[in-house]
Design an enzyme around this catalytic site. Structure first.
Site, PDB file in Angstrom:
ATOM      1  N   HIS A   2      -2.391 -97.688  32.532  1.00 48.45           N
ATOM      2  CA  HIS A   2      -2.487 -98.515  33.740  1.00 48.45           C
ATOM      3  C   HIS A   2      -3.226 -99.810  33.446  1.00 48.45           C
ATOM      4  CE1 HIS A   2      -2.367 -94.182  34.993  1.00 48.45           C
ATOM      5  NE2 HIS A   2      -1.300 -94.663  35.598  1.00 48.45           N
ATOM      6  N   ASP A  52      -6.674 -98.198  31.173  1.00 44.70           N
ATOM      7  CA  ASP A  52      -6.928 -96.871  30.607  1.00 44.70           C
ATOM      8  C   ASP A  52      -5.859 -96.426  29.607  1.00 44.70           C
ATOM      9  OD1 ASP A  52      -4.746 -96.303  32.169  1.00 44.70           O
ATOM     10  OD2 ASP A  52      -5.742 -94.882  33.493  1.00 44.70           O
ATOM     11  N   SER A  80       1.840 -94.177  40.243  1.00 38.88           N
ATOM     12  CA  SER A  80       0.423 -94.539  40.058  1.00 38.88           C
ATOM     13  C   SER A  80       0.184 -96.044  40.099  1.00 38.88           C
ATOM     14  CB  SER A  80      -0.086 -93.991  38.722  1.00 38.88           C
ATOM     15  OG  SER A  80       0.693 -94.494  37.656  1.00 38.88           O
TER      16      SER A  80
END
Ligand SMILES: *[C@@H]1O[C@H](CO)[C@@H](O)[C@H](O)[C@H]1NC(C)=O
Ligand SMILES: *[C@@H]1O[C@H](CO)[C@@H](O)[C@H](O)[C@H]1NC(C)=O
Ligand SMILES: *[C@@H]1O[C@H](CO)[C@@H](O)[C@H](O)[C@H]1NC(C)=O
Ligand SMILES: *[C@@H]1O[C@H](CO)[C@@H](O)[C@H](O)[C@H]1NC(C)=O
Length: 394
Positions: free
Chosen positions: A350, A347, A49
């Site tokens: 991240h 978040d 990610s």
């Protein structure tokens, strides 16, 4: 652009040597992105990610949409969700921009991967080790069949055969590409630790994770890769998700300067140290390849130590969007912040575009690539008259 289709190969060579001359004259002066542009025409990316620019979204569509496919993800630069796990651009996007290249398109995209040239295979949730490793240890798989070996398989068995059938074409691609292997491996630890697997057991994964990354690097070299950049893990002990999940009443578990959890940062550093040692070995065995370690850990540690200095007026440890991410934080009802660039953490897990841009700048223009990426430029002379494929707009 430094190379236009109307100029002759001789002109390219002259320009190339002129740029080499310039960069040798300004070795320690501020670096110009042009010398790098002369080096790399494409970026080929693998990872999780931290680099996924939309693969998961297309590969495994989800209804209801996943967290990263909803606003406010993507609000800052793209003005809509793109499948990236941030408010805006990721490190790979900034690397592309610093190298004067277009953003790297995900392999799985709406146009069904009808793209030659730069390509990104990273998938959010991907691990370095294959699914079988986790299944046999009782750790839940987040995204089946997206691990590093799966991603390498897409490159070898789908992408190359489709777009680069001839050996000459392949070599031209790989001679002029920066191959970004990661960041990958973070999830191998995240998923297990956050699911409650003991840190001692997860510690035994480290040599296996590093082994998976190393064998991928070796295989890419076998395929013809000439320049590989391999990032280490971030300081996960500074992550809002970990700080929330592994809260401790013992003050000495925390670094007094940063407020980060020591044991988790030590964990990341153990991974990084072993990874660097393996990369050094691979470099010795492959003197004609450049293997660059990207020190994400220390590039990021700068703003965890001095958030204000980097413009993070809200500090480095609280998330801009605490209710957005894949894990619940302590304050799930908290509002999304108004100015994400005042935050390091997006978040929980991240980082914000602002934090990623500082890391990327530290890699390309600073001293957080080892060897420094610009010094590898002169080692690679690729065929500049080779046609550049059309680019897609993102
Ligand atoms: C993309 O490929 C998949 C499977 O190969 C196919 O089912 C789908 O129709 C394709 N989509 C487009 C837009 O071509
Ligand atoms: C992953 O791959 C295995 C083996 O090919 C297959 O059995 C399984 O269905 C795949 N899982 C998903 C979610 O695609
Ligand atoms: C607190 O943590 C330190 C190191 O992390 C450890 O040496 C010490 O025993 C701990 N104290 C308590 C009361 O658990
Ligand atoms: C470079 O690429 C051009 C265009 O494909 C080709 O004609 C030429 O032979 C190549 N030169 C070398 C040295 O490979």
């Amino acid at each position: 652009m430094a190379s236009s289709s109307s100029s002759s190969p001789t002109n390219h060579l002259i320009i190339y040597f002129f740029l080499l001359f310039l960069s040798s004259q300004t070795k320690h002066a501020s670096s110009s992105p042009w010398s790098l542009y002369a080096c790399y025409r494409y970026i080929i990316g693998f990872g999780d990610s931290l680099a996924d620019a939309g693969n998961l979204h297309i590969l495994y569509p989800s209804n209801p949409p996943r967290f990263m496919d909803l606003p406010p993800y993507g609000e800052t630069f793209f003005h809509h969700p793109t499948g990236r796990c941030s408010n805006g651009r990721l490190i790979i996007d900034f690397i592309a921009q610093y190298l004067n290249l277009p953003l790297v398109p995900p392999f799985y995209n709406e146009k069904n991967s009808s793209v030659k040239g730069s390509v990104n295979f990273a998938v959010a949730g991907a691990s370095a080790l294959p699914d079988s490793f986790f299944l046999s240890r009782g750790v839940a798989i987040r995204q089946a069949n997206t691990s590093l070996s799966d991603q390498l398989g897409w490159f070898k068995n789908k992408y190359l055969p489709k777009f680069y059938q001839s050996p000459e074409d392949r070599q031209n691609l790989l001679d002029s590409s920066l191959v970004l292997v990661g960041e990958i491996g973070g999830n191998d630890y995240n998923h297990a630790l956050l699911d409650g697997t003991s840190k001692d057991l997860v510690g035994t994964f480290i040599p296996e994770v590093v082994g998976a990354i190393s064998s991928t690097v070796k295989e890419l070299i076998q395929l013809g890769a000439k320049t590989l950049m391999v990032p280490g893990n971030l300081p996960i002990g500074c992550s809002a998700t970990y700080l929330s999940q592994f809260k401790s009443s013992n003050k000495s578990d925390y670094n007094p300067k940063t407020g980060c959890l020591n044991w988790l940062n030590e964990f990341a550093q153990t991974h990084n140290k072993l990874l660097r040692a393996q990369l050094d070995l691979i470099q010795k065995e492959n003197p004609h390849t450049d293997i660059i370690y990207a020190d994400y850990y220390n590039a990021a540690m700068r703003f965890f130590l001095s958030p204000q200095k980097y413009g993070f007026s809200k500090g480095a440890l609280t998330a801009c969007c605490p209710k957005c991410g894949p894990y619940k934080l302590d304050n799930p009802d908290a509002k999304t912040c108004d100015v994400p660039s005042q935050y390091v953490n997006w978040d929980g897990l991240h980082l914000t575009e602002a934090a990623y841009s500082i890391i990327a700048k530290g890699l390309i223009k600073g001293s957080y690539t080892i060897p420094q990426i610009e010094t590898t430029c002169a080692n690679h002379m690729f065929n500049r008259s080779y046609p550049t494929p059309p680019r897609i707009a993102l």
